[in-house]
Design a protein around this motif. Structure first.
Motif, mmCIF file in Angstrom:
data_model
loop_
_atom_site.group_PDB
_atom_site.id
_atom_site.type_symbol
_atom_site.label_atom_id
_atom_site.label_comp_id
_atom_site.label_asym_id
_atom_site.label_seq_id
_atom_site.Cartn_x
_atom_site.Cartn_y
_atom_site.Cartn_z
ATOM 1 N N ASN A 155 -18.398 9.759 17.613
ATOM 2 C CA ASN A 155 -18.221 8.705 16.585
ATOM 3 C C ASN A 155 -19.208 7.529 16.654
ATOM 4 O O ASN A 155 -19.250 6.814 15.775
ATOM 5 N N SER A 156 -20.072 7.629 17.538
ATOM 6 C CA SER A 156 -21.425 6.919 17.567
ATOM 7 C C SER A 156 -22.005 7.119 16.248
ATOM 8 O O SER A 156 -23.179 6.146 16.038
ATOM 9 N N ALA A 157 -21.914 8.206 15.645
ATOM 10 C CA ALA A 157 -22.572 8.430 14.350
ATOM 11 C C ALA A 157 -22.130 7.700 13.224
ATOM 12 O O ALA A 157 -22.523 8.033 12.079
ATOM 13 N N MET A 158 -21.170 6.955 13.516
ATOM 14 C CA MET A 158 -20.547 6.078 12.433
ATOM 15 C C MET A 158 -20.915 4.757 12.688
ATOM 16 O O MET A 158 -21.137 4.484 13.731
ATOM 17 N N ASP A 159 -20.877 3.748 11.732
ATOM 18 C CA ASP A 159 -21.007 2.547 11.771
ATOM 19 C C ASP A 159 -19.928 1.712 12.419
ATOM 20 O O ASP A 159 -18.860 1.603 12.094
ATOM 21 N N THR A 160 -20.174 1.467 13.734
ATOM 22 C CA THR A 160 -19.091 0.690 14.606
ATOM 23 C C THR A 160 -18.637 -0.463 13.861
ATOM 24 O O THR A 160 -17.540 -0.981 14.134
ATOM 25 N N SER A 161 -19.414 -1.297 13.251
ATOM 26 C CA SER A 161 -18.710 -2.552 12.479
ATOM 27 C C SER A 161 -17.921 -2.203 11.299
ATOM 28 O O SER A 161 -17.443 -3.181 10.798
ATOM 29 N N SER A 162 -17.636 -1.070 11.036
ATOM 30 C CA SER A 162 -17.061 -0.638 9.648
ATOM 31 C C SER A 162 -15.620 -0.546 10.030
ATOM 32 O O SER A 162 -15.121 -0.106 10.995
ATOM 33 N N THR A 163 -14.819 -1.067 8.775
ATOM 34 C CA THR A 163 -13.450 -0.853 8.852
ATOM 35 C C THR A 163 -12.930 0.594 8.927
ATOM 36 O O THR A 163 -12.075 1.043 9.529
ATOM 37 N N GLU A 164 -13.838 1.412 8.371
ATOM 38 C CA GLU A 164 -13.326 2.865 8.277
ATOM 39 C C GLU A 164 -13.342 3.375 9.587
ATOM 40 O O GLU A 164 -12.204 4.231 9.956
#
Lengths: 377, 377
Positions: A125-134
């Motif tokens: 999940n570090s491959a997602m934007d950690t600041s995103s609501t998603e």
């Protein structure tokens, strides 16, 4: 035309392995160096994603240079989520094109099976934007591609059975590839009945956790396998940035660039490795890369066109779904399979002496995509 | 002569910061882009070490490309322990030399202060070979450089006071640098009396944990600051591989290569940023880079030759010890300071219009070293 050539390839078995991250890396690298005839290496690039988070091991570049006795050469680890391998390969090419290096070793590696599923999931999940609501809403990767699949069904009339046919094809290919993770045959019925991961994606629609490494030696010196073109792009890092749910623009852009640089089109490509992190992704990618019309990739699956015997064989290695997906190694493993196809000694060798091969490696939900076109010269 | 030029620089305040990893990255990048006059960017490289392990945030390349609206350009994260920034800068140069890119944004970032000390320490230790007996015996970085310092004292007659003088100089420089982590002046007595970390290294002899980012825009287009040469090497990943405890051969090799490519020697360099992860490392590095004779760097400290007013000013920014050491940002922050020195508007500006500047960035205990020589043209 890059005037960069492939001289050697190496790959470990993929699966749950006892070897450490470093041992896997050294094994694949040694095989590639031997296959290339032990040339002098001027630089090393390594694709890896979660060595730091779940193996507490970074400095993979220096470990290769030091442990294989390559001397005081530059070595660099490269990260771009699941596209780390393809990106590392491209950095090797750029290094040669720069004139600074003649011959480069590029390796990719991941070790995932020793860690707990929650730890690996968190690292992924570090491959997602950690600041995103998603991310915080739980829209992780299976969720993203599940939403996309449901929308695809709605728009096209495709069904879960089309996804299952992708998974079945890749499993059949994997079973015949001795390096693949899954040697066990399966059936359409078993795939359709498997437990749900994220509706409509069942267990066989999702790529597994895998240990493994692959490596490749490239050079300015000629060899029978030329890297005809190389492209790398970044794309939206969040689903909410998508203009169209049924498009992954990074894949399309990377394909368009690679074809343009090569002076080729999708019709010229004989054999293909695509980033099938999910069965749905394979279908979308075959459309984005122009092998089939938009929203018609599922029909090509139905017609068997992407099978080893089809006119556009996709993932003859078994793909991420059945060869396995050791994240940083995947982009290099794709190239390993294509080089063997062009050499004529691949698992699931396609007929008629393939001459042009394409590899596409994806990172995140479309944050990165690389395309490399190889040609037998 | 690389024919690559620096067009813009940006840097956040270093210290304990509220901003997230991504926010720091975007802040420094935006400043560099503005400083460069908002050119079209063809690729992004990011140096970062522990974003995955302690911030659960990878894909930093794509985050910049996406969030700054740079388009479908290639973006890549690069890791080489504490040399991640210097290595990222070099990959940007290679990308331009390859002919694939005209203008490149290179950024470095780390966020460390939000995490617990044990978590950060563990993440830092991923820069050692996990299979080594040394790591498991507890010979981590302060231990390594402590052993080296004791041996240096034994061989040369230098004392803890010479180390303290390095720390004091860098603190004095840092106090006058508004972006540095430590604004508070200190004294030789306070440094000597500080609590011991690893004999003989006290608190002030060790670089701190830091949040921060720095960025730089480079291009094939001309500007007043030319990258005269670039080198990157790998070295031994374990202390037991060292031929000589008082040498860090990666530093020496990277210096030799950089001088050779530049057609210059240490005598030509006007201002220097060196990787002073520990006070002892600064002294060894000044010797390895040929500024002073072997085993005589401590005398140069005694004579004040490395002060802002000396003939070989080292770490006018405050160095890692006092500017701070946000790992992936450090190599870029060194270049930021040198560009300002060459532009004539640096904190601790050196006299006589410096023309040639050298940055050296170290990874691990000598696993990586990069050297870049900048010139005002």
């Amino acid at each position: 035309m890059t005037n960069v050539y492939i001289h050697g390839i190496g790959m470990t078995k993929f699966g749950k392995l006892e070897s450490s991250l470093k041992e896997l890396l050294l094994e694949a690298s040694t095989e590639a160096l031997n296959d290339a005839g032990r040339p002098k290496i001027d630089a090393v690039f390594v694709g890896n994603f979660m060595g730091g988070s779940i193996s507490n091991q970074e400095i993979l570049g220096a470990l290769i240079a030091n442990d294989l006795g390559l001397g005081y050469i530059p070595s660099t680890k490269v990260e771009g989520a699941c596209a780390s391998g393809g990106i590392a390969f491209r950095q090797g090419i750029l290094g040669i094109l720069s004139g600074e290096y003649e011959t480069v070793l590029v390796a990719g590696v991941e070790k995932m099976k020793h860690a707990s599923t929650p730890d690996v999931t968190q690292a992924i999940n570090s491959a997602m934007d950690t600041s995103s609501t998603e991310k915080h809403a739980g829209l992780t990767f299976p969720g993203f591609f599940g939403v996309l699949a449901n929308r695809y069904f709605y728009e096209t009339g495709a069904t879960k059975e089309h996804l299952a046919r992708v998974a079945l094809k890749n499993r059949e290919n994997g079973v015949r590839n001795p390096l693949a993770q899954f040697p066990k045959p399966t059936s359409l019925e078993e795939i359709l009945a498997a437990r749900m991961i994220t509706d409509p994606l069942g267990l066989f629609d999702c790529s597994p956790m895998t240990d493994g490494a692959a490596a490749i030696v490239i050079s300015r010196k000629k060899s029978p396998i030329h890297v005809r073109s190389s492209s790398q792009v970044s794309g939206p890092t969040q689903m909410q940035d998508a203009v169209d749910l049924l498009s992954i623009p990074a894949i399309g852009e990377s394909g368009r660039l690679a074809y343009e640089k090569a002076g080729l089109g999708p019709e010229d490509i004989d054999v293909i490795e695509i980033h099938d992190c999910f069965s749905m992704t394979e279908i979308i990618a075959t459309e984005e890369l122009g092998f089939f019309n938009r929203l018609e990739g599922w029909k090509a699956v139905e017609e068997g066109r992407t099978k080893v015997t089809g006119d556009k064989p996709v993932n003859t290695s078994g793909g991420l779904l059945s060869r396995g997906h050791p994240i940083g190694a995947t982009g290099i493993a794709q190239l390993y399979q294509l080089v063997r196809q062009l050499r004529g000694n691949a698992a699931n060798q396609v007929a008629n002496n393939p001459r042009l091969a394409l590899a596409q490696n994806l990172g995140g939900t479309g944050s990165y995509s690389t395309v490399h076109i190889l040609e037998r010269v």
